[in-house]
Design a protein around this motif. Structure first.
Motif, PDB file in Angstrom:
ATOM      1  N   ASP A  36      37.154  43.984  48.937  1.00  0.00           N
ATOM      2  CA  ASP A  36      37.705  43.014  49.865  1.00  0.00           C
ATOM      3  C   ASP A  36      37.611  41.464  49.233  1.00  0.00           C
ATOM      4  OD1 ASP A  36      38.487  44.747  51.871  1.00  0.00           O
ATOM      5  OD2 ASP A  36      36.963  44.684  52.856  1.00  0.00           O
ATOM      6  N   LYS A  37      36.546  41.309  48.593  1.00  0.00           N
ATOM      7  CA  LYS A  37      36.133  39.992  47.847  1.00  0.00           C
ATOM      8  C   LYS A  37      36.591  39.529  46.743  1.00  0.00           C
ATOM      9  CE  LYS A  37      32.953  39.097  51.342  1.00  0.00           C
ATOM     10  NZ  LYS A  37      33.635  38.060  52.237  1.00  0.00           N
ATOM     11  N   MET A  38      36.771  40.649  45.920  1.00  0.00           N
ATOM     12  CA  MET A  38      37.288  40.410  44.489  1.00  0.00           C
ATOM     13  C   MET A  38      38.639  40.907  44.307  1.00  0.00           C
ATOM     14  SD  MET A  38      34.041  41.830  42.483  1.00  0.00           S
ATOM     15  CE  MET A  38      34.537  41.140  40.752  1.00  0.00           C
ATOM     16  N   GLN A  39      39.117  40.350  42.908  1.00  0.00           N
ATOM     17  CA  GLN A  39      40.478  40.699  42.348  1.00  0.00           C
ATOM     18  C   GLN A  39      40.373  41.260  41.210  1.00  0.00           C
ATOM     19  OE1 GLN A  39      42.981  37.435  42.936  1.00  0.00           O
ATOM     20  NE2 GLN A  39      43.172  37.777  45.257  1.00  0.00           N
ATOM     21  N   GLY A  40      41.451  42.027  40.755  1.00  0.00           N
ATOM     22  CA  GLY A  40      41.569  42.635  39.271  1.00  0.00           C
ATOM     23  C   GLY A  40      41.997  43.983  39.168  1.00  0.00           C
ATOM     24  N   VAL A  41      41.960  44.120  37.770  1.00  0.00           N
ATOM     25  CA  VAL A  41      42.483  45.746  37.602  1.00  0.00           C
ATOM     26  C   VAL A  41      41.583  46.572  38.023  1.00  0.00           C
ATOM     27  CG1 VAL A  41      43.264  47.054  35.783  1.00  0.00           C
ATOM     28  CG2 VAL A  41      43.655  44.799  35.652  1.00  0.00           C
ATOM     29  N   LEU A  87      39.514  50.715  42.247  1.00  0.00           N
ATOM     30  CA  LEU A  87      38.343  51.128  43.347  1.00  0.00           C
ATOM     31  C   LEU A  87      39.089  51.168  44.329  1.00  0.00           C
ATOM     32  CD1 LEU A  87      35.412  49.056  41.965  1.00  0.00           C
ATOM     33  CD2 LEU A  87      35.580  51.292  41.815  1.00  0.00           C
ATOM     34  N   LYS A  88      40.079  50.252  44.694  1.00  0.00           N
ATOM     35  CA  LYS A  88      40.958  50.330  46.052  1.00  0.00           C
ATOM     36  C   LYS A  88      41.706  51.725  46.393  1.00  0.00           C
ATOM     37  CE  LYS A  88      42.261  45.483  46.899  1.00  0.00           C
ATOM     38  NZ  LYS A  88      42.979  44.363  46.822  1.00  0.00           N
ATOM     39  N   ARG A  89      42.183  52.399  45.088  1.00  0.00           N
ATOM     40  CA  ARG A  89      43.167  53.484  44.998  1.00  0.00           C
ATOM     41  C   ARG A  89      41.900  54.614  45.215  1.00  0.00           C
ATOM     42  NH1 ARG A  89      46.930  55.854  40.554  1.00  0.00           N
ATOM     43  NH2 ARG A  89      47.261  57.784  41.720  1.00  0.00           N
ATOM     44  N   MET A  90      40.786  54.509  44.829  1.00  0.00           N
ATOM     45  CA  MET A  90      39.885  55.458  45.117  1.00  0.00           C
ATOM     46  C   MET A  90      39.193  55.437  46.497  1.00  0.00           C
ATOM     47  SD  MET A  90      36.008  55.692  43.230  1.00  0.00           S
ATOM     48  CE  MET A  90      35.258  54.842  44.411  1.00  0.00           C
ATOM     49  N   LEU A  91      38.828  54.477  46.962  1.00  0.00           N
ATOM     50  CA  LEU A  91      38.744  54.589  48.319  1.00  0.00           C
ATOM     51  C   LEU A  91      39.698  55.058  49.259  1.00  0.00           C
ATOM     52  CD1 LEU A  91      36.610  51.011  48.507  1.00  0.00           C
ATOM     53  CD2 LEU A  91      35.605  53.205  48.878  1.00  0.00           C
ATOM     54  N   GLU A  92      40.979  54.679  48.860  1.00  0.00           N
ATOM     55  CA  GLU A  92      42.238  54.961  49.713  1.00  0.00           C
ATOM     56  C   GLU A  92      42.108  56.627  49.489  1.00  0.00           C
ATOM     57  OE1 GLU A  92      46.607  54.700  48.500  1.00  0.00           O
ATOM     58  OE2 GLU A  92      45.899  52.866  49.345  1.00  0.00           O
ATOM     59  N   ASP A 120      29.981  53.667  49.958  1.00  0.00           N
ATOM     60  CA  ASP A 120      31.375  53.352  50.284  1.00  0.00           C
ATOM     61  C   ASP A 120      31.252  51.948  51.068  1.00  0.00           C
ATOM     62  OD1 ASP A 120      32.035  55.813  49.419  1.00  0.00           O
ATOM     63  OD2 ASP A 120      31.835  56.827  51.501  1.00  0.00           O
ATOM     64  N   ALA A 121      30.318  51.503  51.781  1.00  0.00           N
ATOM     65  CA  ALA A 121      30.469  50.199  52.476  1.00  0.00           C
ATOM     66  C   ALA A 121      30.451  49.093  51.414  1.00  0.00           C
ATOM     67  CB  ALA A 121      29.456  49.975  53.533  1.00  0.00           C
ATOM     68  N   ALA A 122      29.503  49.373  50.430  1.00  0.00           N
ATOM     69  CA  ALA A 122      29.250  48.359  49.632  1.00  0.00           C
ATOM     70  C   ALA A 122      30.574  48.165  48.431  1.00  0.00           C
ATOM     71  CB  ALA A 122      28.232  48.687  48.513  1.00  0.00           C
ATOM     72  N   LEU A 123      31.331  49.207  48.194  1.00  0.00           N
ATOM     73  CA  LEU A 123      32.483  49.260  47.515  1.00  0.00           C
ATOM     74  C   LEU A 123      33.519  48.661  48.460  1.00  0.00           C
ATOM     75  CD1 LEU A 123      33.003  52.576  45.661  1.00  0.00           C
ATOM     76  CD2 LEU A 123      32.805  50.430  44.586  1.00  0.00           C
ATOM     77  N   ARG A 124      33.645  48.874  49.408  1.00  0.00           N
ATOM     78  CA  ARG A 124      34.836  47.895  50.374  1.00  0.00           C
ATOM     79  C   ARG A 124      34.484  46.748  50.453  1.00  0.00           C
ATOM     80  NH1 ARG A 124      33.458  51.439  54.583  1.00  0.00           N
ATOM     81  NH2 ARG A 124      34.000  53.419  53.788  1.00  0.00           N
ATOM     82  N   ARG A 125      33.228  46.387  50.308  1.00  0.00           N
ATOM     83  CA  ARG A 125      32.944  44.755  50.393  1.00  0.00           C
ATOM     84  C   ARG A 125      33.355  44.359  48.995  1.00  0.00           C
ATOM     85  NH1 ARG A 125      28.556  41.920  53.581  1.00  0.00           N
ATOM     86  NH2 ARG A 125      28.708  39.906  52.599  1.00  0.00           N
ATOM     87  N   ILE A 126      32.965  44.749  47.985  1.00  0.00           N
ATOM     88  CA  ILE A 126      33.599  44.281  46.925  1.00  0.00           C
ATOM     89  C   ILE A 126      34.768  44.257  46.521  1.00  0.00           C
ATOM     90  CG2 ILE A 126      33.330  44.691  44.382  1.00  0.00           C
ATOM     91  CD1 ILE A 126      30.522  45.888  44.816  1.00  0.00           C
TER      92      ILE A 126
END
Length: 166
Positions: free
Chosen positions: A121-126, A131-136, A113-119
């Motif tokens: 936060d650092k990247m953009q795209g579809v 992934l943001k929605r999944m983490l949410e 989860d921390a790795a996904l959050r970091r990615i």
């Protein structure tokens, strides 16, 4: 009662696959109204064609109206399908980079989860938006497996589906 098999549900699902809003009744109603307007526009164009043509038998006029209504009615669905395909291509293009960064981050000691959050936060795209929605969803209490399954269902990219646990 929630209808899961009607045209409204199909338009909802396609809208989600195309990245248009979240699956909501508002989108499906708007999409159906737009589809109805396009069919109506097709009928009007058909009437204009019949008026310009002049002498046409009734059956020919009726067929012209059906053809124009069909063409104009299918146009939004074709455009939606093209949007879905382009979005899936963008997800597929971004997936290797995200997986590589995820592997490196986990090997460096971060949790999944921390790795996904970091990615995210650092990247953009579809894919990042998904992934943001999944983490949410996970943060709101959904199990990770279920949130990942919903991600795969929304995107409908085979490679992403293989990443999701069964």
């Amino acid at each position: 009662m929630d209808n899961q098999s009607g045209p409204s549900h199909l338009v909802q699902g396609a809208g989600a696959q195309a990245g248009i809003g979240r699956q909501s009744k508002v989108w499906s109603v708007q999409a159906m109204l737009f589809l109805d307007c396009m069919v109506g526009l097709g009928i009007l164009v058909g009437f204009k064609y019949i008026a310009d043509k002049g002498d046409m038998a009734f059956i020919q006029s009726l067929m012209v109206l059906v053809v124009f209504a069909g063409i104009f009615g299918m146009l939004p669905l074709v455009i939606l399908r093209i949007l879905i395909q382009k979005r899936q291509e963008m997800i597929l293009h971004q997936l290797p980079e995200v997986l590589d960064l995820l592997c490196v981050s986990v090997q460096a000691g971060l949790s999944f989860d921390a790795a996904l959050r970091r990615i995210v936060d650092k990247m953009q795209g579809v894919l990042i938006d998904e992934l943001k929605r999944m983490l949410e969803d996970i943060r709101m209490g959904l199990q990770r497996r279920q949130a990942m399954r919903m991600l795969a269902d929304r995107c409908e990219v085979q490679e992403l589906t293989l990443f999701v646990p069964p």
